[in-house]
Design an enzyme around this catalytic site. Structure first.
Site, mmCIF file in Angstrom:
data_model
loop_
_atom_site.group_PDB
_atom_site.id
_atom_site.type_symbol
_atom_site.label_atom_id
_atom_site.label_comp_id
_atom_site.label_asym_id
_atom_site.label_seq_id
_atom_site.Cartn_x
_atom_site.Cartn_y
_atom_site.Cartn_z
ATOM 1 N N ASP A 27 0.884 -1.160 0.000
ATOM 2 C CA ASP A 27 0.000 0.000 0.000
ATOM 3 C C ASP A 27 0.927 1.216 0.000
ATOM 4 O O ASP A 27 1.483 1.571 1.032
ATOM 5 C CB ASP A 27 -0.890 -0.033 1.255
ATOM 6 C CG ASP A 27 -1.682 1.264 1.446
ATOM 7 O OD1 ASP A 27 -1.642 2.137 0.561
ATOM 8 O OD2 ASP A 27 -2.355 1.384 2.495
ATOM 9 N N LYS A 89 3.115 11.351 -3.459
ATOM 10 C CA LYS A 89 2.108 10.661 -4.271
ATOM 11 C C LYS A 89 1.132 11.656 -4.914
ATOM 12 O O LYS A 89 0.607 11.411 -5.996
ATOM 13 C CB LYS A 89 1.352 9.685 -3.383
ATOM 14 C CG LYS A 89 0.326 8.826 -4.073
ATOM 15 C CD LYS A 89 -0.223 7.818 -3.086
ATOM 16 C CE LYS A 89 -1.391 7.043 -3.619
ATOM 17 N NZ LYS A 89 -1.909 6.139 -2.574
ATOM 18 N N GLU A 190 -7.147 0.699 -4.405
ATOM 19 C CA GLU A 190 -7.119 0.574 -2.945
ATOM 20 C C GLU A 190 -8.444 0.073 -2.370
ATOM 21 O O GLU A 190 -8.440 -0.860 -1.561
ATOM 22 C CB GLU A 190 -6.718 1.916 -2.320
ATOM 23 C CG GLU A 190 -5.236 2.201 -2.534
ATOM 24 C CD GLU A 190 -4.845 3.654 -2.369
ATOM 25 O OE1 GLU A 190 -5.669 4.453 -1.870
ATOM 26 O OE2 GLU A 190 -3.715 4.002 -2.752
ATOM 27 N N ASP A 214 -12.803 5.208 1.873
ATOM 28 C CA ASP A 214 -11.379 5.326 2.236
ATOM 29 C C ASP A 214 -10.951 6.786 2.264
ATOM 30 O O ASP A 214 -10.793 7.424 1.225
ATOM 31 C CB ASP A 214 -10.531 4.533 1.227
ATOM 32 C CG ASP A 214 -9.027 4.611 1.524
ATOM 33 O OD1 ASP A 214 -8.625 5.366 2.436
ATOM 34 O OD2 ASP A 214 -8.261 3.910 0.841
HETATM 35 MG MG MG Z 1 -4.404 4.807 2.011
#
Ligand code: MG
Ligand code: ADP
Length: 615
Positions: A27, A89, A190, A214
Site C-alpha cells: 500500500d 504521491k 485501494e 477510504d
Molecule cells: Mg491509504
C-alpha cells in the site's frame, strides 16, 4: 562448436527459489506505506515485533546527499522542511498547472517549466527529483525492509493505487516500482484491495453489496462492490485525489493563524501541531497547546465545523458512486471504513447517517488496503482459486473529434480488462495521415479532460473524404493501462501504441533517469564551482571598496582608478555568470593589489607603533 550442456543443478536451484519467492502486497500511501504478505493462507502486515508496520511516506535528503525514508525522515520535517519531501504521491502524474495553489503551502520547492508541462520537479539544494524518482525511494526502502524481515530477496509486488488514479498516474506508479527494482505484477485499486481483505474472512455463499469508504491523508476513494461466491465485482467508484486528512490539518492551521495571529511559527510546524490536535480530538473534547507564549485551543465543536466541508465533499462522491452503481442506499449491506482519517468520530457518524446503516470498522483502517494487496498477490501466485476480482475503470476513455469534442470509447465503470472500438473516417479529400488524440475524463470538451497521448495513423491510401473506414480500438489491461490501435479497414493500414502519456516517462527516459544521477553529478559540480567563484568575487569586491575608502589618503589617483576598473570588470563577469572569467579577473586584481595591500599593512604597523590604531 561444442554445445554447452545445461547445468541441471543450477536450473533446479533457480526453480526452487522461484517457487518460494514471496510476492508482497504494497500500500503505497500518500501519508503512510505498508507491506503485507500471505503466510499459511493468511495475510499479515510486515512489521518488527511490537512495532507498527506503518512507514511514513516521507523522504529526507541530508547534507551528504544521502536519502532516509520513513520515521527517520519524519523527524526531520520541522527542522529541515526544504529537504524533507512528504505527499509525493500527490505529485504523481501531475503537471505544475494541476497543482496551482497546492505548491504554496509546502515546505519544499516544486518547480515547473511553463513551456514543458512534463517538468514538475522537486528541488532540494541544487538537485532536482521527479515524483517517480521520489516514490521509488519509498519503494526501495520498503523493499529493503521486507528483505531484511523476510530474510529473502523480494522482487515482485502488487501495488495499490487510488481507484481514481488515471492512466498517467498508474504508469508513474509502475515506473517507480521498476526504478526500485520491483516487478509490479499488478496494480489494484485501494478500495478493491480493502474489499478483498474484508471478504477474505466471510463465507463463500454470502451475497452482499458493500461500500468501501477510504479517507486517508491525501486522497479519498469510494467504491461500491457486489460480492457473490468469491467474485468481487466493482460496480462503481468515485473519489478525489486531492482530499484527505491533510486538508483537515491545513484548515486547522489556517483557523489558528486567523484566530491568534501567530505568524512566528513556520506553517509546516503549525500543520504538525494541527495533526496532533486532530488525533487528540478523536478521543477528547478539547485540545490545548502553547505557541510562543500564546495559548491556542481547539474544541470539538470548532474542529467539526472545520471538518465539515471535507466530509460533505466525500458524501457527494458517495452519492455519485451510488448513482453509478444503480443501487439504492438500502441495498448496501456493509460500509467498510478505510484510512486513518476514518478514526474521526464525526466522519464515522456522517457516513453512517448517509447510508442509514452502521459502519464496519473491525479491521484496522491503516492496514486493510495492504492486507488486500497481499491477498491479490497470493491469487497471482496461483495459491487462491476461490476468489476472483473484477475491477472497473474509474474514468471514461475516448478520443477528440471535430470541434474539440470528447467521443467516449470506454465509458467509466467498465469492467477491466476490456477492449472496445469504434469506426471513424476522414474529413478531407485525399487525407493520408490521421492524428488521434486520446483523453480520459467525463467532460464533453476534451480541453476539460486529461490528455493521455497521441497516435498517428500514417500512409492511408488517398481516398475522398468520408470513404476510409478507420477503426480505433482501446484495450485496457487489468492494471488499467491502455493500448490504442488504429486501422483503416479497407486497406488494412495499421498502427498501435501503448500509451506513453505526455506527463509520464518512456522506457528510454527511464534509462536516462537512471543515468541522470551520474550525469547530474557533473552538472551539479559545475554549478557549485560557479557558485563558489561568485561568492568569492562578491566578498572581494566588497572588501576592495572598503580598502579603497580606508586608504584613499595615500593611494594615487591612478592606483584607485585601476583598482576600480578591475572591480568593474569582475562585476561584468559576475553578471555573465562566466566562472573562468571571474576567476581570471580575481587573479588579475590580486596581482595588481597585492603590493598595495602590503603597503597598507606596513602603514598600519607604522601607525600602531606610533600608538594610533587604524581600526
Ligand atoms: Mg491509504
Ligand atoms: P494514506 O492512505 O493517505 O497514506 P492513511 O490511511 O495512512 O493515509 O491516513 C493518514 C491520515 O490519517 C493522516 O492525515 C493522519 O493525520 C490521519 N489520522 C491517523 N490517525 C488519526 C486519528 N486517530 N484521528 C484522525 N486522523 C487520524
Amino acid at each position: 562448436m561444442p554445445r554447452i550442456p545445461i547445468n541441471i543443478q543450477e536450473g533446479k536451484i533457480q526453480e526452487e527459489s522461484k517457487a518460494s519467492e514471496i510476492i508482497v502486497g504494497i500500500d503505497l500511501g500518500t501519508t503512510n506505506s505498508l507491506i503485507a504478505f500471505v503466510k499459511d493462507g493468511q495475510p499479515n502486515i510486515l512489521k518488527e515485533h511490537g512495532k507498527s508496520g506503518l512507514v511514513p511516506s516521507i523522504i529526507h535528503f541530508n547534507d551528504n546527499g544521502e536519502v532516509v525514508v520513513g520515521n527517520e525522515a519524519k523527524e526531520k520535517l520541522s527542522t529541515y522542511p526544504e529537504r524533507t519531501i512528504y505527499s509525493a504521491k500527490r505529485l504523481m502524474g501531475k503537471s505544475i498547472h494541476d497543482l496551482e495553489n497546492y505548491v504554496d503551502g509546502l515546505g519544499y520547492t516544486i518547480i515547473g517549466d511553463e513551456k514543458d508541462e512534463k517538468l514538475l520537479k522537486v528541488k532540494v539544494d541544487d538537485k532536482f527529483y521527479n515524483p517517480i524518482t521520489l516514490s521509488s525511494k519509498i519503494l526501495s526502502a520498503l523493499k529493503i525492509k521486507a528483505e531484511a524481515l523476510l530474510d529473502q530477496k523480494v522482487t515482485k509486488a502488487v501495488i495499490t493505487v487510488p481507484a481514481y488514479f488515471n492512466d498517467t498516474q498508474r504508469q508513474a506508479t509502475r515506473q517507480a516500482g521498476k526504478l526500485a527494482g520491483l516487478d509490479i505484477l499488478r496494480i489494484i485499486n485501494e478500495p478493491t484491495a480493502a474489499s478483498l481483505a474484508y471478504g477474505n474472512g466471510i463465507d463463500l455463499d454470502v451475497v452482499e453489496n458493500i461500500a468501501v469508504y477510504d479517507l486517508g491523508g491525501g486522497t479519498f476513494d469510494i467504491s461500491i462492490l457486489h460480492i457473490e461466491r468469491g467474485i468481487f465485482e466493482v460496480l462503481s467508484t468515485h473519489g478525489d485525489t486531492f482530499l484527505g486528512g491533510d486538508d483537515i490539518d491545513i484548515a486547522i492551521a489556517n483557523y489558528w493563524i486567523e484566530t491568534y495571529s501567530i505568524d512566528t511559527l513556520a506553517f509546516s510546524d503549525l500543520k504538525y501541531l494541527a495533526e496532533a490536535a486532530k488525533i487528540h480530538l478523536s478521543t477528547n473534547s478539547i485540545f490545548k497547546s502553547q505557541v510562543n507564549d500564546i495559548e491556542i485551543t481547539l474544541d470539538l465543536k470548532q474542529f467539526e465545523t472545520l471538518c465539515n466541508p471535507i466530509v460533505q465533499k466525500t458524501l457527494q462522491s458517495c452519492q455519485q458512486a451510488l448513482n453509478d452503481s444503480k443501487l439504492d442506499k438500502s441495498a448496501i449491506n456493509k460500509i467498510i471504513m478505510v484510512g486513518g482519517s476514518t478514526r474521526i468520530p464525526l466522519i464515522k457518524n456522517a457516513v453512517a447517517n448517509f447510508f442509514e446503516n452502521d459502519v464496519y470498522d473491525a479491521i484496522n483502517p491503516d492496514e486493510v488496503v495492504a492486507l488486500g494487496a497481499a491477498i491479490q498477490a497470493d491469487i497471482l501466485a496461483g495459491n487462491r482459486k476461490d476468489i476472483l476480482l473484477l475491477d472497473v475503470t474509474p474514468l471514461s476513455l475516448g478520443i477528440e473529434t471535430v470541434g474539440g469534442l470528447m467521443d467516449t470509447i470506454i465509458p467509466r465503470n467498465s469492467k477491466v480488462p476490456i477492449g472496445a472500438g469504434r469506426n471513424y473516417t476522414t474529413s478531407i479529400d485525399g487525407q493520408t495521415n490521421l492524428k488521434v488524440s486520446i483523453y480520459q475524463g467525463e467532460r464533453d470538451l476534451v480541453k476539460d479532460n486529461r490528455k493521455l497521448g497521441e497516435l498517428l495513423l500514417k500512409n492511408i491510401p488517398p481516398m475522398p473524404a468520408g470513404i476510409p473506414k478507420i477503426e480505433i480500438k482501446f484495450m485496457l489491461d487489468p492494471d488499467g493501462i491502455m493500448t490504442v490501435s488504429a486501422e483503416e479497414l479497407r486497406t488494412q493500414t495499421k498502427t498501435s501504441i501503448t500509451l506513453q502519456s505526455q506527463y509520464g516517462v518512456s522506457e528510454e527516459e527511464m534509462a536516462i533517469m537512471l543515468l541522470d544521477s551520474i550525469n547530474n553529478a557533473e552538472a551539479d559540480m559545475q554549478s557549485r564551482s560557479l557558485q563558489e567563484a561568485k561568492t568569492e568575487a562578491v566578498m572581494i569586491i566588497q572588501s576592495s571598496h572598503k580598502f579603497i575608502k580606508q586608504n584613499q589618503s595615500w593611494l594615487s589617483e591612478l592606483e584607485i582608478n585601476t583598482l576600480k576598473d578591475y572591480l568593474k570588470l569582475i562585476e561584468n563577469f559576475l553578471k555573465e555568470e562566466d566562472k573562468d572569467a571571474i576567476l581570471q579577473g580575481l587573479e588579475n586584481l590580486n596581482t595588481f593589489s597585492r603590493p598595495l595591500a602590503e603597503k597598507a599593512l606596513d602603514k598600519a604597523v607604522e601607525q600602531n607603533l606610533s600608538g594610533k590604531s587604524i581600526l
